[in-house]
Design an enzyme around this catalytic site. Structure first.
Site, short mmCIF file in Angstrom:
data_model
loop_
_atom_site.label_atom_id
_atom_site.label_comp_id
_atom_site.label_asym_id
_atom_site.label_seq_id
_atom_site.Cartn_x
_atom_site.Cartn_y
_atom_site.Cartn_z
N ASP A 24 5.45 1.92 -8.29
CA ASP A 24 4.23 2.35 -8.42
C ASP A 24 3.25 0.94 -8.61
O ASP A 24 3.72 0.08 -9.43
CB ASP A 24 3.92 3.26 -9.43
CG ASP A 24 2.64 4.06 -9.25
OD1 ASP A 24 1.98 3.93 -8.34
OD2 ASP A 24 2.09 4.66 -10.43
N HIS A 41 0.38 -2.06 -0.12
CA HIS A 41 1.52 -1.32 0.43
C HIS A 41 2.45 -2.45 1.08
O HIS A 41 3.36 -2.28 1.09
CB HIS A 41 0.99 -0.22 1.02
CG HIS A 41 0.49 1.14 0.25
ND1 HIS A 41 0.88 1.38 -0.84
CD2 HIS A 41 -0.54 1.68 0.58
CE1 HIS A 41 0.32 2.38 -1.41
NE2 HIS A 41 -0.63 2.63 -0.34
N LEU A 135 25.53 -2.80 -0.54
CA LEU A 135 24.71 -1.75 -1.45
C LEU A 135 24.05 -0.65 -0.61
O LEU A 135 23.89 -0.94 0.72
CB LEU A 135 23.66 -2.94 -1.96
CG LEU A 135 22.52 -1.91 -2.73
CD1 LEU A 135 22.10 -2.87 -3.97
CD2 LEU A 135 21.40 -1.66 -1.74
#
Ligand code: IPE
Ligand code: IPE
Ligand code: MG
Length: 252
Positions: A24, A41, A135
């Protein structure tokens, strides 16, 4: 000082196995630079890619990131379409490299209502990386914790799971993160102290870490702080604190 013991993946035991992040603060980061929110973003996406590398290097096995919530459709059209477009940009710019690095990508969320192009990009990312050993990156996209619980119940019912057979374990197998253990560490950047409908079911015993750092500024030093906080916690899972060395026997 003795080096902490390592797990099979090369991870220090003080390092969480699964990290979940509410990324955020992109909008405020952009606003401080007098730029449109979508600019934030874009930088946020570059940050995710760096964080994926950083987590893989630390031996973290699962990284789950909140990229677009079920509620983010409420944002202005321009921002929503900017975010959708970033999926296409991100996949075309980074998928090959992440795949080569052994990252396995999973996407969770309601894919039925996103555009065909976005759906295809996510499908391609999953397909190309499905057998990768590294991962596991799970991207929560058009995801909500309540949606997840409802979709799991619906699929369990459709499979004919009988009420008596429905247990926590049985329902977990239908949750969108069934491929991962529950998150050990839940990080939220951007200063808000709330869950915003992220992993409601899975965070039952996660350790929470909140930071004012805005997501585009999050880096390895910030991750060090989050992991140090995690390492300082005593996880009890409802039990009692681990027994301190006692001299009861000798004094009895
Ligand atoms: C989080 O950043 C990213 C998404 C929700 C996609 P925000 O866009 O919520 O940034 P702030 O909270 O407005 O600064
Ligand atoms: C949560 O952030 C969603 C993502 C990071 C994708 P929001 O910015 O949407 O959350 P609220 O609105 O502050 O609760
Ligand atoms: Mg926000």
């Amino acid at each position: 000082m003795a080096t902490p013991p390592k797990t099979a993946s090369g991870r220090d035991q003080a390092v969480p196995r699964h990290v979940a992040i509410v990324m955020d603060g992109n909008g405020r980061w952009a606003k401080r630079r007098f730029m449109p929110r979508v600019f934030g973003h874009k930088y946020g996406m570059e940050t995710v890619v760096r964080v994926i590398d950083d987590c893989a290097r630390r031996g973290i096995e699962y990284l789950t990131v909140y990229a677009f919530s079920s509620e983010n459709w409420k944002r202005p059209d321009e921002e929503v379409s900017g975010l959708m477009n970033l999926v296409l940009v991100g996949v075309s710019k980074y998928l090959t490299r992440l795949a080569k690095d052994g990252i396995r990508i999973k996407v969770m969320g309601d894919r039925t209502v996103v555009s065909e192009k976005v759906r295809q990009a996510w499908n391609e990312a999953e397909e190309l990386t499905k057998n990768n050993p590294g991962l596991t990156l799970t991207v929560a996209f058009n995801y909500g914790g309540r949606w997840d619980i409802v979709q799991a119940c619906k699929r369990a019912l459709a499979d004919g799971v009988a009420p008596d057979a429905l247990s926590e374990d049985a329902l977990s197998r239908y949750m969108a993160l069934a491929h991962a253990p529950d998150p050990d560490l839940f990080i939220r950047t951007g200063g808000e102290v709330r869950v915003s409908n992220f992993l409601l079911w899975q965070v039952a015993y996660s350790e929470f870490y909140f930071t004012d750092c805005l997501w585009p500024d999050f880096d390895a030093a910030e991750m060090d702080k989050a992991i140090a906080a995690f390492a300082s916690r005593e996880r009890r899972f409802g039990g009692v604190p681990a027994a301190a060395p006692s001299n009861e026997a000798s004094s009895a």
